[in-house]
Design an enzyme around this catalytic site. Structure first.
Site, PDB file in Angstrom:
ATOM      1  N   TYR A 273       0.905  -1.155   0.000  1.00 45.47           N
ATOM      2  CA  TYR A 273       0.000   0.000   0.000  1.00 45.47           C
ATOM      3  C   TYR A 273       0.940   1.200   0.000  1.00 45.47           C
ATOM      4  O   TYR A 273       1.820   1.290   0.865  1.00 45.47           O
ATOM      5  CB  TYR A 273      -0.874   0.090   1.252  1.00 45.47           C
ATOM      6  CG  TYR A 273      -1.637  -1.148   1.637  1.00 45.47           C
ATOM      7  CD1 TYR A 273      -2.235  -1.968   0.682  1.00 45.47           C
ATOM      8  CD2 TYR A 273      -1.781  -1.498   2.988  1.00 45.47           C
ATOM      9  CE1 TYR A 273      -2.938  -3.094   1.058  1.00 45.47           C
ATOM     10  CE2 TYR A 273      -2.489  -2.613   3.373  1.00 45.47           C
ATOM     11  CZ  TYR A 273      -3.067  -3.420   2.411  1.00 45.47           C
ATOM     12  OH  TYR A 273      -3.761  -4.536   2.789  1.00 45.47           O
TER      13      TYR A 273
ATOM     14  N   CYS B   5       1.477   3.004   3.381  1.00 49.78           N
ATOM     15  CA  CYS B   5       1.848   2.213   4.558  1.00 49.78           C
ATOM     16  C   CYS B   5       3.291   2.529   4.951  1.00 49.78           C
ATOM     17  O   CYS B   5       4.194   2.457   4.115  1.00 49.78           O
ATOM     18  CB  CYS B   5       1.680   0.726   4.224  1.00 49.78           C
ATOM     19  SG  CYS B   5       2.760  -0.384   5.121  1.00 49.78           S
TER      20      CYS B   5
ATOM     21  N   PHE C 237       5.490   0.869   6.663  1.00 55.59           N
ATOM     22  CA  PHE C 237       6.413  -0.264   6.522  1.00 55.59           C
ATOM     23  C   PHE C 237       6.806  -0.462   5.054  1.00 55.59           C
ATOM     24  O   PHE C 237       7.952  -0.781   4.741  1.00 55.59           O
ATOM     25  CB  PHE C 237       5.775  -1.542   7.091  1.00 55.59           C
ATOM     26  CG  PHE C 237       5.530  -1.475   8.573  1.00 55.59           C
ATOM     27  CD1 PHE C 237       6.579  -1.534   9.471  1.00 55.59           C
ATOM     28  CD2 PHE C 237       4.244  -1.316   9.078  1.00 55.59           C
ATOM     29  CE1 PHE C 237       6.372  -1.453  10.846  1.00 55.59           C
ATOM     30  CE2 PHE C 237       4.017  -1.235  10.445  1.00 55.59           C
ATOM     31  CZ  PHE C 237       5.077  -1.304  11.331  1.00 55.59           C
ATOM     32  N   CYS C 238       5.846  -0.239   4.149  1.00 55.54           N
ATOM     33  CA  CYS C 238       6.140  -0.333   2.710  1.00 55.54           C
ATOM     34  C   CYS C 238       7.051   0.811   2.279  1.00 55.54           C
ATOM     35  O   CYS C 238       7.964   0.627   1.471  1.00 55.54           O
ATOM     36  CB  CYS C 238       4.843  -0.295   1.896  1.00 55.54           C
ATOM     37  SG  CYS C 238       3.674  -1.612   2.311  1.00 55.54           S
TER      38      CYS C 238
END
Length: 278
Positions: A14, A17, A19-20
């Protein structure tokens, strides 16, 4: 430098996001080409091939196809592969085994052992970390980004109904939604996340004004980098720099980001990070 085409990467993500965003910051900084598959956050059919249902997921092919899960594992494994060509990527990934643990509330979660370690021999370790303290510092702040900084994002970007709506407008615009899904996500999601952010605030023992926690955390990071280094990694960012930048970057364009820039000392470091990554 890797030979062209020797490592084929596909990132399932995503866009908004944190973490992404950490993984993208790492891949971009290291000049690794990769394809992006934006995942629909409601149906998630793009990752139906995977029993692991979170993002980011990185599919890596360095001779044989391999799935890497968890942002910190992805970063540690790929960095190990770039530094040390002794082991196959498959072997490197096996050094980060998944372990099921149960939280205090009885919820089963998947954790990964060694996820902040680079699996290097003594000679390689000396090359990357000339002194032991450098490695300890990097690991400490990578863990801090995952365990603390990332939890300040949602309470800050959904702090008020107006901010929650602006955040979801951005999420829908940047994400992969159908027209009706997008409208539903924007208005229902904004209301839901406004209330969820209150619950998160309580869970993480944040102050009434969550901006104060964000400012304090960001200034703590700037203080740790210090006045005599461009980055925590010295003249170039290390994995902690990339993690912190990746997490903070998802707020760009939102009120929380502008407030952070105006009320903390992060701006010079942040601009240096933008320059080296772009």
């Amino acid at each position: 430098q890797l030979p062209a085409g020797s490592l084929q990467l596909t990132l399932y993500q995503y866009k908004t996001c944190p973490f992404c965003s950490k993984v993208r910051a790492f891949l971009d900084y290291h000049g690794l080409p990769y394809e992006i598959v934006e995942v629909n956050p409601i149906m998630r059919k793009e990752i139906k091939f995977s029993s692991y249902r979170k993002v980011p997921i990185l599919l890596a092919n360095a001779g044989s196809p391999l799935q890497l899960n968890d942002s910190s594992v992805i970063i540690s494994a790929i960095k190990t592969y770039l530094v040390s060509r002794r082991n196959s990527l498959e072997e490197i990934v096996s050094f980060y085994p998944p372990v099921k643990t149960v939280t205090e509330k009885g919820k089963e979660v998947m954790e990964y052992e060694n996820k902040y370690w680079l699996m290097l021999d003594e000679k390689e370790t000396k090359r990357v970390y000339p002194v032991k303290e450098v490695r300890v510092e990097e690991m400490k702040w990578r863990k801090w980004a995952d365990d603390w900084l990332v939890h300040l994002i949602s309470p800050n970007v959904y702090r008020t109904p107006k901010e929650a709506l602006a955040s979801f407008d951005y999420i829908v615009r940047e994400g992969k939604f159908g027209t009706l899904e997008g409208l539903f996500a924007k208005y229902v999601g904004a209301v839901a996340m406004f209330f969820v952010s209150k619950r998160l605030k309580k869970r993480h023992n944040l102050r009434d004004d969550v901006r104060e926690d964000l400012y304090e955390a960001v200034n703590e990071w700037v203080k740790a980098v210090g006045k005599h280094r461009l980055f925590m990694g010295g003249k170039q960012p290390n994995l902690a720099d990339l993690a912190v930048y990746g997490v903070l970057r998802v707020m760009e364009g939102l009120e929380a980001f502008d407030d952070m820039m105006a009320h903390t000392k992060i701006q010079p470091w942040y601009q240096r990070m933008e320059e080296v990554i772009q």
